[in-house]
Design a protein around this motif. Structure first.
Motif, PDB file in Angstrom:
ATOM      1  N   MET A   1       0.824  -1.210   0.000  1.00 23.84           N
ATOM      2  CA  MET A   1       0.000   0.000   0.000  1.00 23.84           C
ATOM      3  C   MET A   1       0.864   1.269   0.000  1.00 23.84           C
ATOM      4  O   MET A   1       0.630   2.204  -0.722  1.00 23.84           O
ATOM      5  CB  MET A   1      -0.905  -0.020   1.231  1.00 23.84           C
ATOM      6  CG  MET A   1      -1.869   1.138   1.282  1.00 23.84           C
ATOM      7  SD  MET A   1      -2.860   1.097   2.780  1.00 23.84           S
ATOM      8  CE  MET A   1      -3.537  -0.547   2.730  1.00 23.84           C
ATOM      9  N   PHE A   2       1.917   1.258   0.864  1.00 27.97           N
ATOM     10  CA  PHE A   2       2.819   2.398   0.885  1.00 27.97           C
ATOM     11  C   PHE A   2       4.071   2.075   0.080  1.00 27.97           C
ATOM     12  O   PHE A   2       4.465   0.923  -0.049  1.00 27.97           O
ATOM     13  CB  PHE A   2       3.200   2.742   2.333  1.00 27.97           C
ATOM     14  CG  PHE A   2       2.040   3.248   3.125  1.00 27.97           C
ATOM     15  CD1 PHE A   2       1.603   4.558   2.975  1.00 27.97           C
ATOM     16  CD2 PHE A   2       1.360   2.422   4.010  1.00 27.97           C
ATOM     17  CE1 PHE A   2       0.526   5.033   3.696  1.00 27.97           C
ATOM     18  CE2 PHE A   2       0.272   2.895   4.732  1.00 27.97           C
ATOM     19  CZ  PHE A   2      -0.141   4.193   4.578  1.00 27.97           C
TER      20      PHE A   2
ATOM     21  N   ASP B   1       9.385   7.123   4.277  1.00 16.40           N
ATOM     22  CA  ASP B   1       8.679   7.157   5.555  1.00 16.40           C
ATOM     23  C   ASP B   1       7.161   7.191   5.307  1.00 16.40           C
ATOM     24  O   ASP B   1       6.661   8.018   4.528  1.00 16.40           O
ATOM     25  CB  ASP B   1       9.118   8.417   6.319  1.00 16.40           C
ATOM     26  CG  ASP B   1       8.567   8.434   7.727  1.00 16.40           C
ATOM     27  OD1 ASP B   1       9.366   8.491   8.659  1.00 16.40           O
ATOM     28  OD2 ASP B   1       7.326   8.376   7.885  1.00 16.40           O
ATOM     29  N   VAL B   2       6.428   6.306   5.999  1.00 18.31           N
ATOM     30  CA  VAL B   2       4.973   6.228   5.746  1.00 18.31           C
ATOM     31  C   VAL B   2       4.270   7.517   6.175  1.00 18.31           C
ATOM     32  O   VAL B   2       3.287   7.937   5.553  1.00 18.31           O
ATOM     33  CB  VAL B   2       4.330   5.013   6.471  1.00 18.31           C
ATOM     34  CG1 VAL B   2       4.675   3.727   5.774  1.00 18.31           C
ATOM     35  CG2 VAL B   2       4.679   4.969   7.933  1.00 18.31           C
ATOM     36  N   VAL B   3       4.773   8.157   7.234  1.00 17.81           N
ATOM     37  CA  VAL B   3       4.136   9.404   7.681  1.00 17.81           C
ATOM     38  C   VAL B   3       4.324  10.489   6.619  1.00 17.81           C
ATOM     39  O   VAL B   3       3.400  11.259   6.338  1.00 17.81           O
ATOM     40  CB  VAL B   3       4.687   9.848   9.060  1.00 17.81           C
ATOM     41  CG1 VAL B   3       4.096  11.187   9.460  1.00 17.81           C
ATOM     42  CG2 VAL B   3       4.362   8.801  10.118  1.00 17.81           C
ATOM     43  N   ASP B   4       5.511  10.513   5.985  1.00 16.89           N
ATOM     44  CA  ASP B   4       5.723  11.497   4.914  1.00 16.89           C
ATOM     45  C   ASP B   4       4.781  11.229   3.738  1.00 16.89           C
ATOM     46  O   ASP B   4       4.323  12.152   3.069  1.00 16.89           O
ATOM     47  CB  ASP B   4       7.181  11.459   4.440  1.00 16.89           C
ATOM     48  CG  ASP B   4       8.113  12.069   5.481  1.00 16.89           C
ATOM     49  OD1 ASP B   4       7.628  12.833   6.330  1.00 16.89           O
ATOM     50  OD2 ASP B   4       9.318  11.753   5.460  1.00 16.89           O
TER      51      ASP B   4
ATOM     52  N   ILE C   1       1.786  10.001   4.051  1.00 21.95           N
ATOM     53  CA  ILE C   1       0.477  10.505   4.494  1.00 21.95           C
ATOM     54  C   ILE C   1       0.421  12.016   4.323  1.00 21.95           C
ATOM     55  O   ILE C   1      -0.567  12.579   3.830  1.00 21.95           O
ATOM     56  CB  ILE C   1       0.230  10.132   5.977  1.00 21.95           C
ATOM     57  CG1 ILE C   1      -0.157   8.670   6.059  1.00 21.95           C
ATOM     58  CG2 ILE C   1      -0.844  11.006   6.589  1.00 21.95           C
ATOM     59  CD1 ILE C   1      -0.726   8.268   7.373  1.00 21.95           C
ATOM     60  N   ILE C   2       1.508  12.686   4.720  1.00 22.93           N
ATOM     61  CA  ILE C   2       1.545  14.151   4.610  1.00 22.93           C
ATOM     62  C   ILE C   2       1.358  14.583   3.152  1.00 22.93           C
ATOM     63  O   ILE C   2       0.609  15.507   2.858  1.00 22.93           O
ATOM     64  CB  ILE C   2       2.867  14.698   5.187  1.00 22.93           C
ATOM     65  CG1 ILE C   2       2.885  14.501   6.708  1.00 22.93           C
ATOM     66  CG2 ILE C   2       3.052  16.176   4.854  1.00 22.93           C
ATOM     67  CD1 ILE C   2       4.235  14.721   7.355  1.00 22.93           C
TER      68      ILE C   2
ATOM     69  N   ARG D   1      -0.288  13.100   0.892  1.00 22.78           N
ATOM     70  CA  ARG D   1      -1.713  12.948   0.529  1.00 22.78           C
ATOM     71  C   ARG D   1      -2.551  14.066   1.141  1.00 22.78           C
ATOM     72  O   ARG D   1      -3.472  14.584   0.517  1.00 22.78           O
ATOM     73  CB  ARG D   1      -2.255  11.595   1.002  1.00 22.78           C
ATOM     74  CG  ARG D   1      -1.638  10.425   0.267  1.00 22.78           C
ATOM     75  CD  ARG D   1      -2.390   9.159   0.549  1.00 22.78           C
ATOM     76  NE  ARG D   1      -3.632   9.065  -0.234  1.00 22.78           N
ATOM     77  CZ  ARG D   1      -3.664   8.776  -1.531  1.00 22.78           C
ATOM     78  NH1 ARG D   1      -2.553   8.580  -2.194  1.00 22.78           N
ATOM     79  NH2 ARG D   1      -4.814   8.688  -2.163  1.00 22.78           N
ATOM     80  N   LEU D   2      -2.222  14.425   2.387  1.00 24.78           N
ATOM     81  CA  LEU D   2      -3.002  15.466   3.060  1.00 24.78           C
ATOM     82  C   LEU D   2      -2.839  16.831   2.378  1.00 24.78           C
ATOM     83  O   LEU D   2      -3.711  17.679   2.471  1.00 24.78           O
ATOM     84  CB  LEU D   2      -2.577  15.585   4.526  1.00 24.78           C
ATOM     85  CG  LEU D   2      -2.898  14.393   5.423  1.00 24.78           C
ATOM     86  CD1 LEU D   2      -2.289  14.580   6.808  1.00 24.78           C
ATOM     87  CD2 LEU D   2      -4.408  14.207   5.549  1.00 24.78           C
TER      88      LEU D   2
ATOM     89  N   ARG E   1      -2.757  17.438  -0.751  1.00 18.58           N
ATOM     90  CA  ARG E   1      -3.461  17.580  -2.030  1.00 18.58           C
ATOM     91  C   ARG E   1      -4.639  18.531  -1.844  1.00 18.58           C
ATOM     92  O   ARG E   1      -5.243  18.588  -0.768  1.00 18.58           O
ATOM     93  CB  ARG E   1      -3.980  16.216  -2.500  1.00 18.58           C
ATOM     94  CG  ARG E   1      -2.856  15.265  -2.876  1.00 18.58           C
ATOM     95  CD  ARG E   1      -3.409  13.965  -3.399  1.00 18.58           C
ATOM     96  NE  ARG E   1      -4.435  13.424  -2.519  1.00 18.58           N
ATOM     97  CZ  ARG E   1      -5.261  12.447  -2.846  1.00 18.58           C
ATOM     98  NH1 ARG E   1      -5.194  11.919  -4.041  1.00 18.58           N
ATOM     99  NH2 ARG E   1      -6.145  11.997  -1.999  1.00 18.58           N
TER     100      ARG E   1
END
Lengths: 185, 180
Positions: free
Chosen positions: B1-2, B7-10, B12-13, B15-16, B18
């Motif tokens: 998925m990632f 870094d998975v948090v990066d 997520i950031i 995506r946020l 967008r």
């Protein structure tokens, strides 16, 4: 919004509204709708609550406009109002137990390899954010989504800089743990 | 998925960050709501001064300044008994009246309530009637005021002198409360 408002400064639009030109406020709403809406959508996790908080923030902003001491920074001032409205709306939503419902239309970004994957990933992000305490989620979004300085975040939230740094750090740690857990499943 | 190696948090950031599109019909809903509100006005000099006085702030004092403040407080404590013997200013209760047969809501706004429509709603003298009243306690002084009908229509008091020094846009009236 009339075409003549494109490029007009926030300060000029605020001055017009205070002078009785209510219509000038529509230009400010259009200007900040999506920008502030992104915070509300991610903070509250669903479009209905986000739009309610955003609408309330715009109306409260209008009523208090005379107290906007620096009209050139109208957007930052309104952001502070929205942060407060999201806290109230979020607390109410939590009481009724409907925080974070699925909202496919909320995000409008670059296409990913497949819609299935996009939906799944968006869902994971939403659920991971939902598991953070509201004050951690708030600090994380302000810092990393909007790239704000800690001093600005302190002004918006009323929390101290040290507390905010701690919240952002904890939010990152918790998100990492949550996502590792999701990947193992 | 990632994506691996990042870094998975990066992720997520990213995506946020967008853009999010909010339904543009929200603009109309906001404008509809504010159409029922009075135009926001810059506070008058008295209100601004009051706000300056009441707003919390941090004050840094040197030890010498602190000593001077403490001395002042002691002097005030010694003077208080004498001040307490002076008569308090008389408060008068004034009744404001407006005849508005077609109104559904009337507020009294003026210098005494910061021109805030929420603070002094007027009441119908009798159910189904046309006479709206409000009683306001006022100390001696000169006050400007007006009526706000149905949240939008600003009216001066037809039975009182007009205020010439009006800085709130709409017409307003003047009432002077004499000392005892």
């Amino acid at each position: 919004m009339g075409i003549d408002n494109v490029g007009t400064s926030d300060a000029e639009l605020v001055r017009r509204v205070l002078g009785g030109d209510t219509g000038a406020y529509a230009a400010l709403v259009a200007r900040y709708r999506d920008r502030l809406g992104r915070y509300a959508v991610h903070m509250l996790g669903n479009r209905e609550d986000a739009e309610e908080a955003l609408q309330d923030a715009f109306v409260r902003g209008y009523r208090s406009l005379a107290r906007c001491d620096d009209p050139e920074r109208f957007g930052a001032w309104l952001y502070g109002i929205l942060v407060n409205r999201c806290r109230t709306t979020g607390a109410r939503a939590a009481r009724r137990g409907q925080v974070f419902v699925r909202d496919e239309a909320a995000l409008n970004g670059a296409p990913l390899p497949s819609s299935v994957e996009r939906t799944e990933l968006d869902d994971v992000v939403r659920r991971a954010l939902a598991r953070l305490a509201p004050e951690y989620r708030e600090a994380f979004l302000l810092k990393h989504m909007d790239d704000l300085e800690y001093e600005e975040m302190a002004r918006l939230t009323g929390a101290g800089v040290s507390a905010l740094k701690m919240r952002v750090k904890r939010a990152r740690e918790q998100l990492q743990a949550i996502l590792r857990e999701v990947e193992r499943v | 998925m990632f994506e691996g190696g990042r870094d998975v948090v990066d992720q997520i950031i990213a995506r946020l960050r967008r853009p999010v599109r909010i339904d543009p019909s929200l603009d109309a809903r906001v404008m509809e709501r504010i159409a029922t509100l009075p135009t926001p006005r810059r506070a008058g000099a008295v209100t601004a001064a009051w706000r300056w006085l009441t707003e919390p702030r941090h004050v840094a004092l040197s030890p010498l300044s602190g000593l001077a403040v403490a001395t002042g407080l002691v002097a005030l404590a010694l003077l208080l008994p004498a001040l307490a013997r002076r008569p308090a200013p008389t408060i008068h209760e004034l009744q404001f009246v407006l005849v508005a047969p077609h109104a559904t809501a009337v507020s009294l706004i003026g210098d005494f309530n910061d021109w805030d429509p929420a603070r002094t709603p007027m009441r119908l003298a009798s159910a189904g009637g046309a006479v709206w009243t409000a009683v306001v306690p006022l100390s001696p002084g000169r006050y400007r005021y007006a009526f706000l009908v149905n949240g939008a229509r600003w009216l001066a008091d037809p039975t009182a002198p007009a205020a010439l020094d009006n800085d709130y846009g709409g017409p307003s009236s003047v009432v002077t409360v004499a000392g005892s």
